[in-house]
Design a protein around this motif. Structure first.
Motif, PDB file in Angstrom:
ATOM      1  N   THR A   1       0.952  -1.167  -0.161  1.00  0.00           N
ATOM      2  CA  THR A   1       0.283   0.039  -0.101  1.00  0.00           C
ATOM      3  C   THR A   1       0.930   1.642  -1.118  1.00  0.00           C
ATOM      4  O   THR A   1       0.059   2.217  -0.071  1.00  0.00           O
ATOM      5  CB  THR A   1      -0.621  -0.089   0.873  1.00  0.00           C
TER       6      THR A   1
ATOM      7  N   ASP B   1      -1.861   3.732  -0.217  1.00  0.00           N
ATOM      8  CA  ASP B   1      -3.057   3.308  -0.838  1.00  0.00           C
ATOM      9  C   ASP B   1      -4.390   3.405   0.103  1.00  0.00           C
ATOM     10  O   ASP B   1      -3.900   2.583   1.436  1.00  0.00           O
ATOM     11  CB  ASP B   1      -2.841   2.005  -1.634  1.00  0.00           C
TER      12      ASP B   1
ATOM     13  N   TRP C   1      -4.743   5.337  -4.343  1.00  0.00           N
ATOM     14  CA  TRP C   1      -4.057   5.818  -4.229  1.00  0.00           C
ATOM     15  C   TRP C   1      -4.223   7.370  -4.312  1.00  0.00           C
ATOM     16  O   TRP C   1      -4.066   7.549  -4.597  1.00  0.00           O
ATOM     17  CB  TRP C   1      -2.603   6.141  -4.950  1.00  0.00           C
TER      18      TRP C   1
END
Length: 117
Positions: A74, A105, A109
């Protein structure tokens, strides 16, 4: 609906909104709620506006060489060149600044930080 499907798309959309369209409201759609690590990018945008007033010319900003590397599931880092172009007294000048963007994220994003290199 803003496209935040990948870190490169989010970074590009954020920069277009902030430094090309100069629309901070739209830029917020592509940034984290905590704006504290974005102060350098906001300062860059204000510096461009200040330079325009001093030079009495329009400065265009080009986004170049955007490269994204995922650093986790992420998280990602983007490197990008922001090139300022101005014509004063018939002379075209440009200055390129290299930036590193931090992306996360968060259900899409978002740009969460930016530092000049």
């Amino acid at each position: 609906m803003p496209d935040r499907s990948s870190p490169d798309v989010a970074a590009n959309n954020y920069l277009i909104a902030l430094v090309i369209d100069r629309n901070p409201t739209r830029a917020r759609l592509f940034s984290c709620a905590d704006q504290s690590k974005l102060v350098n990018l906001h300062r860059f945008e204000r510096d461009v506006e200040d330079q325009e007033q001093r030079l009495q010319s329009v400065i265009s900003v080009k986004i170049e060489n955007l490269q994204v590397q995922r650093t986790g599931d992420t998280t990602a880092i983007a490197l990008v060149d922001l090139r300022r172009v101005v014509t004063t007294n018939g002379v075209r000048q440009s200055l390129t600044d290299r930036w590193q963007l931090e992306l996360v994220d968060e259900g899409g994003w978002r740009v969460c930080g930016g530092l000049p290199l």
